[in-house]
Design a protein around this motif. Structure first.
Motif, PDB file in Angstrom:
ATOM      1  N   GLY A 223      81.135 108.347  44.205  1.00 25.69           N
ATOM      2  CA  GLY A 223      81.483 107.065  43.608  1.00 25.69           C
ATOM      3  C   GLY A 223      81.529 105.921  44.602  1.00 25.69           C
ATOM      4  O   GLY A 223      81.885 104.791  44.224  1.00 25.69           O
TER       5      GLY A 223
ATOM      6  N   ASP B  18      76.891 116.656  42.797  1.00 23.31           N
ATOM      7  CA  ASP B  18      75.877 117.165  41.873  1.00 23.31           C
ATOM      8  C   ASP B  18      75.775 118.683  41.942  1.00 23.31           C
ATOM      9  O   ASP B  18      75.691 119.369  40.917  1.00 23.31           O
TER      10      ASP B  18
ATOM     11  N   SER C   5      80.293 107.533  32.402  1.00 22.41           N
ATOM     12  CA  SER C   5      80.072 106.665  33.558  1.00 22.41           C
ATOM     13  C   SER C   5      81.154 105.609  33.727  1.00 22.41           C
ATOM     14  O   SER C   5      81.202 104.930  34.748  1.00 22.41           O
TER      15      SER C   5
ATOM     16  N   THR D  56      84.022 108.913  37.886  1.00 25.81           N
ATOM     17  CA  THR D  56      84.834 107.903  37.208  1.00 25.81           C
ATOM     18  C   THR D  56      86.306 108.272  37.265  1.00 25.81           C
ATOM     19  O   THR D  56      87.167 107.443  37.599  1.00 25.81           O
TER      20      THR D  56
ATOM     21  N   VAL E 195      74.034 115.050  35.154  1.00 25.19           N
ATOM     22  CA  VAL E 195      74.298 113.712  35.690  1.00 25.19           C
ATOM     23  C   VAL E 195      75.499 113.087  34.988  1.00 25.19           C
ATOM     24  O   VAL E 195      76.357 112.456  35.621  1.00 25.19           O
ATOM     25  N   ALA E 196      75.601 113.270  33.676  1.00 26.05           N
ATOM     26  CA  ALA E 196      76.713 112.685  32.924  1.00 26.05           C
ATOM     27  C   ALA E 196      78.043 113.325  33.323  1.00 26.05           C
ATOM     28  O   ALA E 196      79.047 112.619  33.496  1.00 26.05           O
TER      29      ALA E 196
ATOM     30  N   TRP F 159      85.665 111.023  30.227  1.00 29.16           N
ATOM     31  CA  TRP F 159      85.763 111.382  31.651  1.00 29.16           C
ATOM     32  C   TRP F 159      87.049 112.126  31.985  1.00 29.16           C
ATOM     33  O   TRP F 159      87.082 112.911  32.932  1.00 29.16           O
TER      34      TRP F 159
ATOM     35  N   ALA G  93      79.066 112.079  36.619  1.00 32.84           N
ATOM     36  CA  ALA G  93      79.575 110.710  36.485  1.00 32.84           C
ATOM     37  C   ALA G  93      81.008 110.715  35.971  1.00 32.84           C
ATOM     38  O   ALA G  93      81.834 109.888  36.385  1.00 32.84           O
TER      39      ALA G  93
END
Length: 303
Positions: free
Chosen positions: A207, A4, A106, A146, A138-139, A115, A142
């Motif tokens: 992850g 993050d 995600s 991924t 956050v996206a 991604w 992710a």
């Protein structure tokens, strides 16, 4: 450092004032929540090229047919030319709902395009408010997690971070029906190799993928077979999804004629004027444009 924090630092990358100004203009459209800047110009700073933006919105736009297509075949793509100061900037803009972007990042969808793009560096060029900035962060995090998960499945049993990312990009280019030249992944990975080396273990940790490390050699743990099964589903769907997107773009790409003629002149030096008819009917105009390009090139090489 956490994933993050890593993503937050990249999204806060300062941008050249002309890029920031263009993003602000794009944000004037209704329902825009955030504008992401990514792609080769972010890496090189060459403002003579085409800038790449993702505009994330709160709502789907257009009529019923358009909204239905966008629901399954996002994003909407458009080409923009803007005078910023003394320069004319050109941008290819992809537009899609923020929630769809987050779902795709995600890995909950069969799509691979979000991604694979946003594990690469991106900057948050404009955002409506702090809450939205948090959702985008956050996206994007992710997306990295991924991508790293599939890199663990597609890469070697143990190897350098570079070997995992290289395996991932080779496979996703094939799955997406893209026309990238062989070795395209080299252009991505040779830009700041240390960045990719730092990112992989952070993304695995985020992850939930355990790993061993001996110097620069990494070895992911966990159910590799399950990750490969998930990848095969996405690989089988990838070409069909992207072929359908190309068909959709042929009819909905706003500014397609301007973009195509600019690309032709940039790469061949052949100027073909943009007429109102060509702008309204880019598909019908394409054969005649191609014929003119071929004639002009033959004249250039004639003895």
């Amino acid at each position: 450092m956490t994933l993050d924090a890593f993503v937050a630092a990249e999204l806060a990358t300062p941008l050249p004032p002309p890029v920031a100004a263009m993003a602000e203009r794009l944000a004037r459209e209704p329902d825009v929540a955030a504008v992401l800047f990514y792609g080769s110009v972010l890496r090189t700073g060459d403002l003579d090229g085409v800038l790449d933006f993702y505009v994330l919105t709160d709502a789907r736009r257009g009529g019923l047919l358009h909204r239905t297509a966008t629901r399954w075949l996002w994003p909407d793509v458009s080409f923009h030319e803007m005078a910023i100061g003394d320069a004319v900037l050109r941008a290819k803009v992809a537009t899609m709902p923020l929630q769809t972007f987050a779902d795709a990042a995600s890995g909950r969808m069969l799509d691979t395009t979000i991604w694979t793009r946003f594990v690469q560096p991106a900057a948050l060029a404009w955002v409506r408010d702090a809450d939205t900035a948090g959702r985008v962060r956050v996206a994007v995090a992710a997306a990295a997690a991924t991508a790293a998960g599939y890199a663990a499945a597609l890469g070697p049993e143990d190897g350098t971070a570079d070997s995992y990312w290289r395996a991932l990009f080779r496979q996703t280019y094939r799955a997406e029906l893209r026309v990238e030249k062989p070795g395209r992944e080299d252009q991505i990975l040779r830009y700041d190799p240390a960045r990719w080396q730092r990112l992989l273990p952070l993304a695995w940790e985020a992850g939930g993928i355990g790993y061993g490390m001996a110097g620069e050699i990494l070895a992911p743990r966990g159910d590799r077979a399950r990750r490969l099964r998930r990848w095969r589903m996405r690989r089988r769907a990838g070409k069909s999804l992207n072929a359908a997107r190309l068909v959709k773009a042929a009819f909905t790409f706003d500014g397609a004629a301007r973009y195509g003629l600019w690309k032709i002149e940039r790469h061949t030096g052949i100027h073909i004027p943009l007429t109102p008819w060509r702008e309204r009917h880019p598909i019908l105009a394409a054969p005649a444009v191609l014929w003119r390009v071929m004639r002009a090139r033959s004249r250039k090489v004639a003895p």
